[in-house]
Write an enzyme that holds these catalytic residues in place. Structure first.
Site, PDB file in Angstrom:
ATOM      1  N   HIS A 190       0.820  -1.209   0.000  1.00  0.00           N
ATOM      2  CA  HIS A 190       0.000   0.000   0.000  1.00  0.00           C
ATOM      3  C   HIS A 190       0.856   1.263   0.000  1.00  0.00           C
ATOM      4  CE1 HIS A 190      -2.603  -2.839   2.533  1.00  0.00           C
ATOM      5  NE2 HIS A 190      -3.276  -2.685   1.401  1.00  0.00           N
ATOM      6  N   HIS A 229       0.898   4.636   2.051  1.00  0.00           N
ATOM      7  CA  HIS A 229       0.354   5.151   3.308  1.00  0.00           C
ATOM      8  C   HIS A 229       0.465   6.671   3.359  1.00  0.00           C
ATOM      9  CE1 HIS A 229      -0.508   1.521   5.882  1.00  0.00           C
ATOM     10  NE2 HIS A 229      -0.052   0.989   4.751  1.00  0.00           N
ATOM     11  N   HIS A 249      -3.845   4.203   5.115  1.00  0.00           N
ATOM     12  CA  HIS A 249      -3.674   4.217   3.661  1.00  0.00           C
ATOM     13  C   HIS A 249      -3.899   5.616   3.105  1.00  0.00           C
ATOM     14  CE1 HIS A 249      -4.777  -0.322   3.303  1.00  0.00           C
ATOM     15  NE2 HIS A 249      -3.720  -0.094   4.061  1.00  0.00           N
ATOM     16  N   HIS A 307     -11.914   1.000   1.784  1.00  0.00           N
ATOM     17  CA  HIS A 307     -10.759   0.176   1.458  1.00  0.00           C
ATOM     18  C   HIS A 307     -11.136  -0.958   0.505  1.00  0.00           C
ATOM     19  CE1 HIS A 307      -7.159  -2.199   1.739  1.00  0.00           C
ATOM     20  NE2 HIS A 307      -7.930  -3.250   1.925  1.00  0.00           N
ATOM     21  N   HIS A 358      -9.224   3.059  -1.739  1.00  0.00           N
ATOM     22  CA  HIS A 358      -8.238   4.076  -1.378  1.00  0.00           C
ATOM     23  C   HIS A 358      -7.278   4.254  -2.550  1.00  0.00           C
ATOM     24  CE1 HIS A 358      -8.571   2.586   3.073  1.00  0.00           C
ATOM     25  NE2 HIS A 358      -9.539   3.446   2.795  1.00  0.00           N
ATOM     26  N   ASP A 379      -4.403   1.756  -2.235  1.00  0.00           N
ATOM     27  CA  ASP A 379      -4.613   0.303  -2.298  1.00  0.00           C
ATOM     28  C   ASP A 379      -4.000  -0.259  -3.583  1.00  0.00           C
ATOM     29  OD1 ASP A 379      -6.039   0.492   0.056  1.00  0.00           O
ATOM     30  OD2 ASP A 379      -7.999   0.314  -0.890  1.00  0.00           O
ATOM     31  N   HIS A 432       3.150  -5.414   3.925  1.00  0.00           N
ATOM     32  CA  HIS A 432       2.610  -6.059   5.116  1.00  0.00           C
ATOM     33  C   HIS A 432       2.986  -7.539   5.158  1.00  0.00           C
ATOM     34  CE1 HIS A 432      -0.152  -2.771   6.397  1.00  0.00           C
ATOM     35  NE2 HIS A 432      -0.066  -2.444   5.117  1.00  0.00           N
ATOM     36  N   ARG A 446       3.166  -4.545   9.577  1.00  0.00           N
ATOM     37  CA  ARG A 446       3.932  -3.841   8.541  1.00  0.00           C
ATOM     38  C   ARG A 446       5.372  -4.324   8.631  1.00  0.00           C
ATOM     39  NH1 ARG A 446       1.264   2.215   9.388  1.00  0.00           N
ATOM     40  NH2 ARG A 446      -0.885   1.455   9.358  1.00  0.00           N
TER      41      ARG A 446
END
Length: 177
Positions: free
Chosen positions: A70, A72, A88, A96, A105, A108, A149, A166
């Site tokens: 992602h 962030h 995100h 999401h 998002h 994403d 992640h 993460r």
């Protein structure tokens, strides 16, 4: 053809400017990806396109399997948990998940598939984003970050897709000319 060298793990990787750095494009950025111990595990080059920002990512030393990937909202990567990167990147206030019928998002991305040797490559577009000034800029004041992640994203659960811890982070920075 011009080549740019990027340190990934213990290897120097050459990326051709024709594909990864989009020679001639004025809008470029990069991120050095580090794990929780601070070790460099990869890099990403980002290039402005008409439909968003193209992210070319190459990493190594990760656990094999699917991992959520992602953008962030905050340009900080304080380990070991990288929570400093915030949620995100979501300038359009969507829900999401790439499978969400109400939109996703801007941060994403599709899951990253790490090979048995711990390496992965991805080339994805963060649709609707830009490297130019504005609300959807990945180079906004306060910055943004790329996060990998521990688990795959389920692409539907709000706010983060049950993606787990993460495990790697890189602050997105403007490319110095």
């Amino acid at each position: 053809m011009t080549m740019k060298n990027i340190l990934i793990g213990c290897s120097l990787v050459a990326l051709s400017s024709a594909s990864a750095w989009a020679e001639g494009s004025s809008q470029r950025a990069w991120a050095e990806i580090k794990d929780a111990s601070g070790k460099t595990v990869g890099a990403a080059v980002l290039t402005e396109q008409h439909d968003g920002v193209l992210i070319n990512l190459k990493v190594s030393g990760l656990k094999p399997g699917a991992h959520a990937f992602h953008v962030h909202e905050t340009g900080e990567c304080t380990g070991p948990d990288f929570k400093s990167a915030g949620g995100h990147f979501n300038p359009f206030h969507k829900h999401h998940g790439t499978k969400n019928p109400e939109g996703k998002h801007a941060g994403d991305m599709p899951n990253l598939e790490v090979q048995p040797d711990g390496s992965a490559k991805a080339s994805v577009v963060a649709e609707g984003t830009t490297l130019a000034p504005g609300a959807a800029s990945l180079l906004k004041p306060g910055g943004t970050a790329l996060i990998i992640h521990a688990s795959p994203d389920d692409n539907v659960s709000d706010p983060a897709g049950n993606a787990g811890a993460r495990v790697a982070c890189g602050v997105i920075r403007a490319k110095a000319e």
